[in-house]
Scaffold this active site. Structure first.
Site, mmCIF file in Angstrom:
data_model
loop_
_atom_site.group_PDB
_atom_site.id
_atom_site.type_symbol
_atom_site.label_atom_id
_atom_site.label_comp_id
_atom_site.label_asym_id
_atom_site.label_seq_id
_atom_site.Cartn_x
_atom_site.Cartn_y
_atom_site.Cartn_z
ATOM 1 N N ARG A 171 0.830 -1.210 0.000
ATOM 2 C CA ARG A 171 0.000 0.000 0.000
ATOM 3 C C ARG A 171 0.866 1.263 0.000
ATOM 4 O O ARG A 171 0.418 2.318 -0.407
ATOM 5 C CB ARG A 171 -0.898 0.025 1.245
ATOM 6 C CG ARG A 171 -2.020 -0.997 1.249
ATOM 7 C CD ARG A 171 -2.687 -1.071 2.629
ATOM 8 N NE ARG A 171 -3.236 0.183 3.091
ATOM 9 C CZ ARG A 171 -4.424 0.679 2.781
ATOM 10 N NH1 ARG A 171 -5.206 0.005 1.961
ATOM 11 N NH2 ARG A 171 -4.839 1.822 3.262
ATOM 12 N N ARG A 175 9.963 6.329 -2.231
ATOM 13 C CA ARG A 175 10.257 7.336 -3.260
ATOM 14 C C ARG A 175 11.709 7.789 -3.206
ATOM 15 O O ARG A 175 12.264 7.958 -2.118
ATOM 16 C CB ARG A 175 9.345 8.541 -3.075
ATOM 17 C CG ARG A 175 7.869 8.198 -3.134
ATOM 18 C CD ARG A 175 7.106 9.256 -3.913
ATOM 19 N NE ARG A 175 5.690 8.944 -3.937
ATOM 20 C CZ ARG A 175 4.840 9.361 -3.001
ATOM 21 N NH1 ARG A 175 5.265 10.116 -2.008
ATOM 22 N NH2 ARG A 175 3.570 9.035 -3.089
ATOM 23 N N ARG A 247 -8.835 -6.332 13.900
ATOM 24 C CA ARG A 247 -8.258 -5.432 14.887
ATOM 25 C C ARG A 247 -9.268 -4.312 15.128
ATOM 26 O O ARG A 247 -9.942 -3.854 14.194
ATOM 27 C CB ARG A 247 -6.953 -4.810 14.377
ATOM 28 C CG ARG A 247 -5.880 -5.811 14.101
ATOM 29 C CD ARG A 247 -5.367 -6.509 15.321
ATOM 30 N NE ARG A 247 -4.483 -5.656 16.116
ATOM 31 C CZ ARG A 247 -3.988 -6.010 17.294
ATOM 32 N NH1 ARG A 247 -4.323 -7.192 17.835
ATOM 33 N NH2 ARG A 247 -3.173 -5.219 17.954
ATOM 34 N N ARG A 277 -0.285 5.985 16.492
ATOM 35 C CA ARG A 277 -0.178 7.342 15.936
ATOM 36 C C ARG A 277 -1.034 8.314 16.740
ATOM 37 O O ARG A 277 -1.900 7.907 17.518
ATOM 38 C CB ARG A 277 -0.577 7.370 14.464
ATOM 39 C CG ARG A 277 -1.948 6.811 14.161
ATOM 40 C CD ARG A 277 -2.167 6.729 12.632
ATOM 41 N NE ARG A 277 -3.418 6.042 12.331
ATOM 42 C CZ ARG A 277 -3.831 5.731 11.118
ATOM 43 N NH1 ARG A 277 -3.102 6.029 10.066
ATOM 44 N NH2 ARG A 277 -4.973 5.101 10.924
ATOM 45 N N GLU A 298 -4.008 6.772 19.172
ATOM 46 C CA GLU A 298 -4.699 5.617 18.588
ATOM 47 C C GLU A 298 -4.019 4.322 19.040
ATOM 48 O O GLU A 298 -2.817 4.145 18.825
ATOM 49 C CB GLU A 298 -4.623 5.782 17.067
ATOM 50 C CG GLU A 298 -5.467 4.833 16.287
ATOM 51 C CD GLU A 298 -5.480 5.205 14.805
ATOM 52 O OE1 GLU A 298 -5.506 6.400 14.447
ATOM 53 O OE2 GLU A 298 -5.438 4.268 13.992
ATOM 54 N N TYR A 346 -9.727 -5.335 3.325
ATOM 55 C CA TYR A 346 -9.159 -4.045 3.711
ATOM 56 C C TYR A 346 -9.467 -3.103 2.547
ATOM 57 O O TYR A 346 -8.814 -3.169 1.511
ATOM 58 C CB TYR A 346 -7.652 -4.287 3.832
ATOM 59 C CG TYR A 346 -6.757 -3.255 4.473
ATOM 60 C CD1 TYR A 346 -7.179 -1.976 4.780
ATOM 61 C CD2 TYR A 346 -5.432 -3.581 4.765
ATOM 62 C CE1 TYR A 346 -6.303 -1.065 5.375
ATOM 63 C CE2 TYR A 346 -4.561 -2.686 5.350
ATOM 64 C CZ TYR A 346 -5.003 -1.430 5.649
ATOM 65 O OH TYR A 346 -4.128 -0.549 6.218
ATOM 66 N N ASP A 348 -10.297 0.756 0.860
ATOM 67 C CA ASP A 348 -10.342 2.209 0.946
ATOM 68 C C ASP A 348 -11.721 2.693 0.497
ATOM 69 O O ASP A 348 -12.452 1.963 -0.175
ATOM 70 C CB ASP A 348 -9.252 2.821 0.056
ATOM 71 C CG ASP A 348 -7.863 2.645 0.674
ATOM 72 O OD1 ASP A 348 -7.775 2.594 1.912
ATOM 73 O OD2 ASP A 348 -6.882 2.563 -0.092
HETATM 74 N N1 UDP Z 1 3.016 0.987 8.415
HETATM 75 C C1 UDP Z 1 4.119 0.987 9.254
HETATM 76 N N2 UDP Z 1 4.601 2.176 9.721
HETATM 77 C C2 UDP Z 1 4.014 3.358 9.414
HETATM 78 C C3 UDP Z 1 2.884 3.357 8.570
HETATM 79 C C4 UDP Z 1 2.404 2.149 8.085
HETATM 80 O O1 UDP Z 1 4.658 -0.061 9.586
HETATM 81 O O2 UDP Z 1 4.496 4.401 9.896
HETATM 82 C C5 UDP Z 1 2.524 -0.323 7.917
HETATM 83 C C6 UDP Z 1 1.459 -0.905 8.847
HETATM 84 O O3 UDP Z 1 1.601 -2.300 8.897
HETATM 85 C C7 UDP Z 1 0.176 -0.503 8.120
HETATM 86 C C8 UDP Z 1 0.583 -0.628 6.658
HETATM 87 O O4 UDP Z 1 1.954 -0.196 6.645
HETATM 88 O O5 UDP Z 1 -0.882 -1.362 8.443
HETATM 89 C C9 UDP Z 1 -0.248 0.176 5.689
HETATM 90 O O6 UDP Z 1 -0.214 1.536 6.079
HETATM 91 P P1 UDP Z 1 -1.440 2.524 5.852
HETATM 92 O O7 UDP Z 1 -0.981 3.896 6.197
HETATM 93 O O8 UDP Z 1 -2.000 2.283 4.512
HETATM 94 O O9 UDP Z 1 -2.436 2.021 6.988
HETATM 95 P P2 UDP Z 1 -3.885 2.591 7.416
HETATM 96 O O10 UDP Z 1 -3.910 4.081 7.131
HETATM 97 O O11 UDP Z 1 -4.862 1.815 6.620
HETATM 98 O O12 UDP Z 1 -3.926 2.283 8.866
#
Ligand code: UDP
Length: 382
Positions: A171, A175, A247, A277, A298, A346, A348
């Site tokens: 996902r 870059r 979860r 976060r 969170e 999962y 969006d």
């Molecule tokens: N992820 C991570 N560190 C970060 C952000 C994301 O390890 O700082 C991993 C984590 O396993 C997450 C996945 O990357 O579930 C996908 O991230 P995304 O931001 O798409 O998650 P969402 O916003 O759906 O929670």
């Protein structure tokens, strides 16, 4: 025909609208007291800041049809998701980009040099990554993986990254320039008046009736020609084949004066910080001014039967259970399964809307051809 739609999130609302437009009679019920499912937003009473009650939602898509559709139901403000992450007392930029790489390694590489550098530290022996960890080691190497993904992912998913699918990491981009836009989609925005108002407009149709605070009872089926179920797949079958695991999230809310963290989303990569976060919601609407602020820590944990399901885990055991439910679902009469919970994926928001539009089209075709309405449309679910 008379349809009962269970669930007033994006799936339920969009399907309802499409069927109502074609002169079908729709009743939407939702056990919650509000519309919009997990996209629900409301103004915080004390500060008037728009609160994303079930966690932040940023709309992003490259699909023209979906973007045009959603813009027909409210005004979207331009918003670019720029996420930061704190690891070991230092703040970095996400998704991993040239700034992150240079800061982390205390270098000043240009894009070509950075690519060569990452290639030199990435695991070259992994051809087809079999899990999240292998995917990360192949793309960014051990150091960046350990700092930004390992701890976060353990907290987020409650298991070791070696047991998670590689697709979760796919996902996120890596870059080799300074672009820190979290998403790579053509369109991105947040509704000016929140998501609840968008869903209200979608369901605002003379053929749609809504009953909130109303759970589904089996007896209701007899009053309708067809049911669209957007709740949990296993719940429809009274968990007869076992539970599909999710979860859930807990949000710890705080209020302060001024600016708490200077940005909308700050991730925490360290495993010993218990939350994943912190989101500060006024930064999701830079077009408004607020002196006060609200922010949310969170926490992720296993989802019990009475908790709100957020992320389908989809480990090997879940997939075995899922297979059984899909077989049962395929032979059900007078019910169609739609959306994130009923297909256990999962998803969006944009994908949810696109699938809801496609599904409504298929339903209408089945009705026009006087065929039995299919119960399970998304074959790629597994
Ligand atoms: N992820 C991570 N560190 C970060 C952000 C994301 O390890 O700082 C991993 C984590 O396993 C997450 C996945 O990357 O579930 C996908 O991230 P995304 O931001 O798409 O998650 P969402 O916003 O759906 O929670």
């Amino acid at each position: 025909m008379k349809f009962l739609i269970v669930g007033a999130g994006f799936s339920g609302a969009v399907i309802a609208r499409e069927l109502a437009k074609n002169n079908h009679q729709i009743t939407i019920i939702d056990q919650r007291s509000h519309l919009a499912g997990n996209c629900y937003t409301k103004r915080d009473e004390n500060t008037q800041i728009m609160e994303h009650v079930y966690g932040p939602h940023i709309f992003h898509t490259s699909n023209e049809t979906v973007w045009e559709y959603i813009n027909g139901f409210g005004e979207f403000m331009p918003y670019i998701n720029r996420v930061k992450t704190t690891y070991n007392g230092e703040v970095y930029s996400l998704p991993i980009n040239l700034h992150t790489i240079n800061q982390f390694y205390k270098k000043s590489l240009n894009p070509t040099q950075a690519k060569a550098w990452i290639q030199s530290i990435a695991a070259t022996d992994i051809e087809e990554p079999q899990n999240f960890e292998e995917q990360a080691l192949k793309f960014i190497g051990k150091d960046l993986y350990s700092a930004f993904f390992k701890g976060y992912t353990k907290k987020q998913w409650g298991c070791d990254p070696t047991s998670l699918p590689a697709s979760i990491l796919k996902r996120l981009p890596v870059r080799f320039d300074y672009n820190d836009n979290y998403f790579a989609h053509k369109y991105q925005g947040i509704p000016k008046d929140g998501y609840t108002s968008i869903i209200e407009s979608i369901v605002d149709h003379e053929n749609i009736e809504i009953q909130l605070g109303c759970g589904f009872e089996t007896e209701m089926k007899s009053q309708f020609d067809h049911v669209i179920w957007t709740g949990k797949l296993d719940e429809w079958f009274h968990y007869q084949e076992g539970h599909l695991s999710y979860r859930t999230l807990d949000f710890m809310k705080s209020e302060a004066v001024g600016d708490f963290q200077g940005t909308a989303v700050m991730n925490y990569g360290d495993e010993d910080v218990p939350y994943t976060r912190i989101s500060e919601h006024k930064h999701f609407m830079p077009w408004e001014n607020h002196e006060k602020t609200i922010y949310f820590k969170e926490y992720s944990r296993a989802c019990g039967e009475n908790d709100i399901p957020y992320y389908p885990i989809r480990l090997v055991d879940d997939k075995e259970v899922l297979k059984k439910y899909i077989e049962l679902a395929k032979v059900q009469n007078q019910v169609t399964f739609a959306g994130r919970l009923a297909t256990y994926r999962y998803m969006d928001m944009d994908v949810t809307i696109r699938e809801a539009l496609d599904l409504a089209k298929s339903l209408l075709e089945d009705i026009n051809n006087q065929q039995k309405i299919a119960s399970f449309y998304h074959q790629e679910t597994l």
